[in-house]
Write a protein that holds these residues in place. Sequence first.
Motif, PDB file in Angstrom:
ATOM      1  N   ILE A 139      30.427  39.306  46.728  1.00 32.26           N
ATOM      2  CA  ILE A 139      30.354  40.434  45.809  1.00 32.26           C
ATOM      3  C   ILE A 139      30.120  41.762  46.527  1.00 32.26           C
ATOM      4  O   ILE A 139      30.308  42.831  45.954  1.00 32.26           O
ATOM      5  CB  ILE A 139      29.248  40.186  44.756  1.00 32.26           C
ATOM      6  CG1 ILE A 139      29.425  41.088  43.526  1.00 32.26           C
ATOM      7  CG2 ILE A 139      27.873  40.353  45.385  1.00 32.26           C
ATOM      8  CD1 ILE A 139      30.616  40.774  42.706  1.00 32.26           C
ATOM      9  N   ASN A 140      29.717  41.734  47.798  1.00 32.41           N
ATOM     10  CA  ASN A 140      29.484  42.970  48.540  1.00 32.41           C
ATOM     11  C   ASN A 140      30.664  43.379  49.414  1.00 32.41           C
ATOM     12  O   ASN A 140      30.598  44.386  50.117  1.00 32.41           O
ATOM     13  CB  ASN A 140      28.228  42.830  49.406  1.00 32.41           C
ATOM     14  CG  ASN A 140      26.954  42.753  48.571  1.00 32.41           C
ATOM     15  OD1 ASN A 140      26.773  43.552  47.662  1.00 32.41           O
ATOM     16  ND2 ASN A 140      26.105  41.785  48.864  1.00 32.41           N
ATOM     17  N   SER A 141      31.766  42.613  49.384  1.00 38.26           N
ATOM     18  CA  SER A 141      32.971  42.955  50.139  1.00 38.26           C
ATOM     19  C   SER A 141      33.826  43.923  49.322  1.00 38.26           C
ATOM     20  O   SER A 141      34.436  43.536  48.323  1.00 38.26           O
ATOM     21  CB  SER A 141      33.772  41.685  50.460  1.00 38.26           C
ATOM     22  OG  SER A 141      35.031  42.019  51.002  1.00 38.26           O
ATOM     23  N   ARG A 142      33.885  45.180  49.735  1.00 44.62           N
ATOM     24  CA  ARG A 142      34.605  46.183  48.961  1.00 44.62           C
ATOM     25  C   ARG A 142      36.103  45.891  48.860  1.00 44.62           C
ATOM     26  O   ARG A 142      36.690  46.039  47.775  1.00 44.62           O
ATOM     27  CB  ARG A 142      34.361  47.573  49.547  1.00 44.62           C
ATOM     28  CG  ARG A 142      32.899  48.004  49.432  1.00 44.62           C
ATOM     29  CD  ARG A 142      32.684  49.443  49.839  1.00 44.62           C
ATOM     30  NE  ARG A 142      31.274  49.808  49.729  1.00 44.62           N
ATOM     31  CZ  ARG A 142      30.802  51.034  49.914  1.00 44.62           C
ATOM     32  NH1 ARG A 142      31.639  52.012  50.232  1.00 44.62           N
ATOM     33  NH2 ARG A 142      29.513  51.276  49.786  1.00 44.62           N
ATOM     34  N   PRO A 143      36.799  45.474  49.937  1.00 48.48           N
ATOM     35  CA  PRO A 143      38.226  45.141  49.794  1.00 48.48           C
ATOM     36  C   PRO A 143      38.458  43.991  48.816  1.00 48.48           C
ATOM     37  O   PRO A 143      39.412  44.020  48.026  1.00 48.48           O
ATOM     38  CB  PRO A 143      38.649  44.758  51.220  1.00 48.48           C
ATOM     39  CG  PRO A 143      37.667  45.456  52.106  1.00 48.48           C
ATOM     40  CD  PRO A 143      36.380  45.428  51.356  1.00 48.48           C
ATOM     41  N   LEU A 144      37.594  42.983  48.852  1.00 43.32           N
ATOM     42  CA  LEU A 144      37.749  41.850  47.953  1.00 43.32           C
ATOM     43  C   LEU A 144      37.493  42.255  46.510  1.00 43.32           C
ATOM     44  O   LEU A 144      38.181  41.801  45.581  1.00 43.32           O
ATOM     45  CB  LEU A 144      36.794  40.728  48.362  1.00 43.32           C
ATOM     46  CG  LEU A 144      36.874  39.436  47.537  1.00 43.32           C
ATOM     47  CD1 LEU A 144      38.280  38.854  47.584  1.00 43.32           C
ATOM     48  CD2 LEU A 144      35.851  38.419  48.028  1.00 43.32           C
ATOM     49  N   ILE A 145      36.518  43.113  46.303  1.00 37.75           N
ATOM     50  CA  ILE A 145      36.233  43.592  44.953  1.00 37.75           C
ATOM     51  C   ILE A 145      37.430  44.365  44.400  1.00 37.75           C
ATOM     52  O   ILE A 145      37.838  44.180  43.244  1.00 37.75           O
ATOM     53  CB  ILE A 145      34.969  44.479  44.944  1.00 37.75           C
ATOM     54  CG1 ILE A 145      33.725  43.622  45.179  1.00 37.75           C
ATOM     55  CG2 ILE A 145      34.836  45.229  43.629  1.00 37.75           C
ATOM     56  CD1 ILE A 145      32.445  44.414  45.239  1.00 37.75           C
ATOM     57  N   LEU A 146      38.028  45.239  45.215  1.00 40.66           N
ATOM     58  CA  LEU A 146      39.179  46.017  44.775  1.00 40.66           C
ATOM     59  C   LEU A 146      40.350  45.104  44.430  1.00 40.66           C
ATOM     60  O   LEU A 146      41.017  45.276  43.399  1.00 40.66           O
ATOM     61  CB  LEU A 146      39.574  47.018  45.861  1.00 40.66           C
ATOM     62  CG  LEU A 146      40.784  47.915  45.559  1.00 40.66           C
ATOM     63  CD1 LEU A 146      40.569  48.702  44.271  1.00 40.66           C
ATOM     64  CD2 LEU A 146      41.047  48.862  46.723  1.00 40.66           C
ATOM     65  N   PHE A 147      40.620  44.125  45.303  1.00 38.17           N
ATOM     66  CA  PHE A 147      41.705  43.180  45.037  1.00 38.17           C
ATOM     67  C   PHE A 147      41.431  42.408  43.742  1.00 38.17           C
ATOM     68  O   PHE A 147      42.351  42.184  42.931  1.00 38.17           O
ATOM     69  CB  PHE A 147      41.847  42.211  46.205  1.00 38.17           C
ATOM     70  CG  PHE A 147      42.888  41.143  45.991  1.00 38.17           C
ATOM     71  CD1 PHE A 147      44.241  41.442  46.067  1.00 38.17           C
ATOM     72  CD2 PHE A 147      42.494  39.842  45.693  1.00 38.17           C
ATOM     73  CE1 PHE A 147      45.193  40.454  45.843  1.00 38.17           C
ATOM     74  CE2 PHE A 147      43.435  38.855  45.479  1.00 38.17           C
ATOM     75  CZ  PHE A 147      44.794  39.158  45.559  1.00 38.17           C
ATOM     76  N   SER A 148      40.184  42.002  43.530  1.00 34.90           N
ATOM     77  CA  SER A 148      39.827  41.271  42.315  1.00 34.90           C
ATOM     78  C   SER A 148      40.072  42.117  41.070  1.00 34.90           C
ATOM     79  O   SER A 148      40.576  41.617  40.058  1.00 34.90           O
ATOM     80  CB  SER A 148      38.359  40.842  42.371  1.00 34.90           C
ATOM     81  OG  SER A 148      38.112  39.995  43.472  1.00 34.90           O
ATOM     82  N   LEU A 149      39.730  43.393  41.135  1.00 37.50           N
ATOM     83  CA  LEU A 149      39.942  44.276  39.987  1.00 37.50           C
ATOM     84  C   LEU A 149      41.425  44.438  39.674  1.00 37.50           C
ATOM     85  O   LEU A 149      41.818  44.523  38.498  1.00 37.50           O
ATOM     86  CB  LEU A 149      39.294  45.635  40.248  1.00 37.50           C
ATOM     87  CG  LEU A 149      37.756  45.655  40.239  1.00 37.50           C
ATOM     88  CD1 LEU A 149      37.232  47.009  40.689  1.00 37.50           C
ATOM     89  CD2 LEU A 149      37.215  45.327  38.848  1.00 37.50           C
ATOM     90  N   ILE A 150      42.277  44.494  40.700  1.00 33.79           N
ATOM     91  CA  ILE A 150      43.716  44.598  40.476  1.00 33.79           C
ATOM     92  C   ILE A 150      44.241  43.346  39.783  1.00 33.79           C
ATOM     93  O   ILE A 150      44.990  43.421  38.790  1.00 33.79           O
ATOM     94  CB  ILE A 150      44.458  44.822  41.809  1.00 33.79           C
ATOM     95  CG1 ILE A 150      44.110  46.193  42.373  1.00 33.79           C
ATOM     96  CG2 ILE A 150      45.975  44.699  41.622  1.00 33.79           C
ATOM     97  CD1 ILE A 150      44.669  46.435  43.759  1.00 33.79           C
ATOM     98  N   VAL A 151      43.855  42.183  40.287  1.00 28.73           N
ATOM     99  CA  VAL A 151      44.308  40.920  39.689  1.00 28.73           C
ATOM    100  C   VAL A 151      43.816  40.806  38.244  1.00 28.73           C
ATOM    101  O   VAL A 151      44.578  40.430  37.336  1.00 28.73           O
ATOM    102  CB  VAL A 151      43.812  39.725  40.525  1.00 28.73           C
ATOM    103  CG1 VAL A 151      44.098  38.413  39.806  1.00 28.73           C
ATOM    104  CG2 VAL A 151      44.467  39.726  41.897  1.00 28.73           C
ATOM    105  N   LEU A 152      42.558  41.149  38.009  1.00 29.42           N
ATOM    106  CA  LEU A 152      42.008  41.051  36.664  1.00 29.42           C
ATOM    107  C   LEU A 152      42.694  42.012  35.692  1.00 29.42           C
ATOM    108  O   LEU A 152      42.938  41.670  34.531  1.00 29.42           O
ATOM    109  CB  LEU A 152      40.501  41.327  36.695  1.00 29.42           C
ATOM    110  CG  LEU A 152      39.638  40.269  37.391  1.00 29.42           C
ATOM    111  CD1 LEU A 152      38.199  40.745  37.521  1.00 29.42           C
ATOM    112  CD2 LEU A 152      39.699  38.935  36.644  1.00 29.42           C
TER     113      LEU A 152
END
Length: 424
Positions: free
Chosen positions: A297-310
Motif C-alpha cells: 500500500i506504500n508503493s506509489r507506482p503500484l497504487i497509481l496502476f491500481s487506480l487505473i485498473v479500478l
Amino acid sequence: MKRQLNARHVYSFMGFWTSLASATMFTTYAVYQVITLGLSPLQLLMVGAVLELTVLIFEGITGVIADVYSRKWSVIIGMFILGVGFVVEGSVQALESSVPLLSAFAWLLVSQVFFGIGYTFTSGADIAWIVDEVGEQEAGRVFLTAKRLSLFGTLAGIGISVGLSTIQSNLPYVAAGLMYLVLGLFLIRYMRETKFVRPEKSEGTPFAHLKNMKGAWLSGAGMIRRHPVLLMLLLVTVFSGAASEGYDRLWQAHLITDIGFPEGITASVAVWVGLIALLSTLVSLPVVWLAEKKLDINSRPLILFSLIVLTALRIGAILLMAFAPGFGWALAAVLLHDTVMTLNGPIYNTWLNQHIESKSRATVISMMSQSDALGQSAGGPLVGWIGNRLSVRASIVASAVLLTPVLGLFARQIRDRAAEKQRE
C-alpha cells in the motif's frame, strides 16, 4: 470496554458503525424514495444536487475548522448533525402532515442540507485525525483494515434495513439517524486527539478566528497549487463525482422499473435489494482481505496502476448495468461496481495522504470533497435531464462517459513520472 481505546480501534469501530448505519439506510432507499414517495429520475437527481451544493458551500469552511481547532470535535459535531438529518429524512411524511407549508419533497430537500453540513464536518477531519495519530506509513494499512471491518457492519445493516423496510419503508432512515447520534456519544468518550498540533492563533483583533481560518485555507490551497499530483487528483475527483451521482441515484430505479427481478420467485423489492447488497458485501470481503495482506500500500507506482485498473473496471461495470439484458447481467454489474468502489476508497485515500502535509491535511481533503461535490452538483442535473428526456438507461450511460476523462488524467500522471525519472 476499557476507558482508553487506541486510535486504530476507535477508527475501525467508527468505520464499522457508520457502515452499519449507512447500510441500514441506503440498502432499501429506492423502496422509500421511488415507491413510497414516488420520486421521478429528475427529482432523485435534484435530491442529490441539493446535497452536493450544500457540501460545495460548507466543505471548505468545515475543513479549515478541523485544521485550526480540532479534528476530533469536528467529527463529533458532524455525527450529531448527520443523525438529525437522517431522522428528518425518514420523517418527511409526518412532517408534511404537521407542517403543511412544506411538502414531503421539500422536507426531503431540507434533510439533505443537514446531511451535507454533517458530512462536511466529518469528511477530511476523520482521515486527518487517524493519519496524524498512526503516521503516514501505517495509514494505508489502517484504511484497508477499517474497510474490511466496515463490511461486517454493512452485512448487519443490510439485514436491519430489509427487516425495517418490510414493516415501514421510512424506518431505516430513522434508525440510521439514531445510530449516528449514538456514535457521537461514543466518540465524545473514547476518541482521543494526541498528535494534532494547532497552528498559532492571531491575537489582539476582533476577527482573529476568521484570520486563523483564512490562513489555514490559503495554506491548503497553496499546497494543492504547488503539487501537480494534488491538482490532478482535484480534476479526477470532479469527473468521478459527476459520474457517481447518476449511477448511485439511478441504478436501483433502473433495476426496479426497467429490468425487473426474476420471475417465479416471490419476494418483495426490499428483499431483492437486500440480497443484492448482501452478495455485494460478501464478494467484497475476500477482495479487501487479499489487498490488505498482499498489496504494498506504500508503493506509489503500484497504487497509481491500481487506480487505473479500478477506474477502467468501474466504467465497464456502469456500462454493463446500462445495457444489461436481464437480471443476471445487472447483478454482475452491481457486484463488480461495488467491489471496485470498496477497494478504491482506501487506495485513493492512501495515495492522497502521501502528498499532504499534516498542518493542512483536513483542509486539502475537504477541498477534494468539495471538488467531488462540484462534479456531482454539476453532473447530477445533467444526468437527470437525460433520464427525463430519454431514459434511465441513457442516464447511466452518461455516467460512464463522464468517468472516462479520469483514465486520461491517470495516464498523464504515468507519463509525467516517466519523464521525471528520465531527467533524473
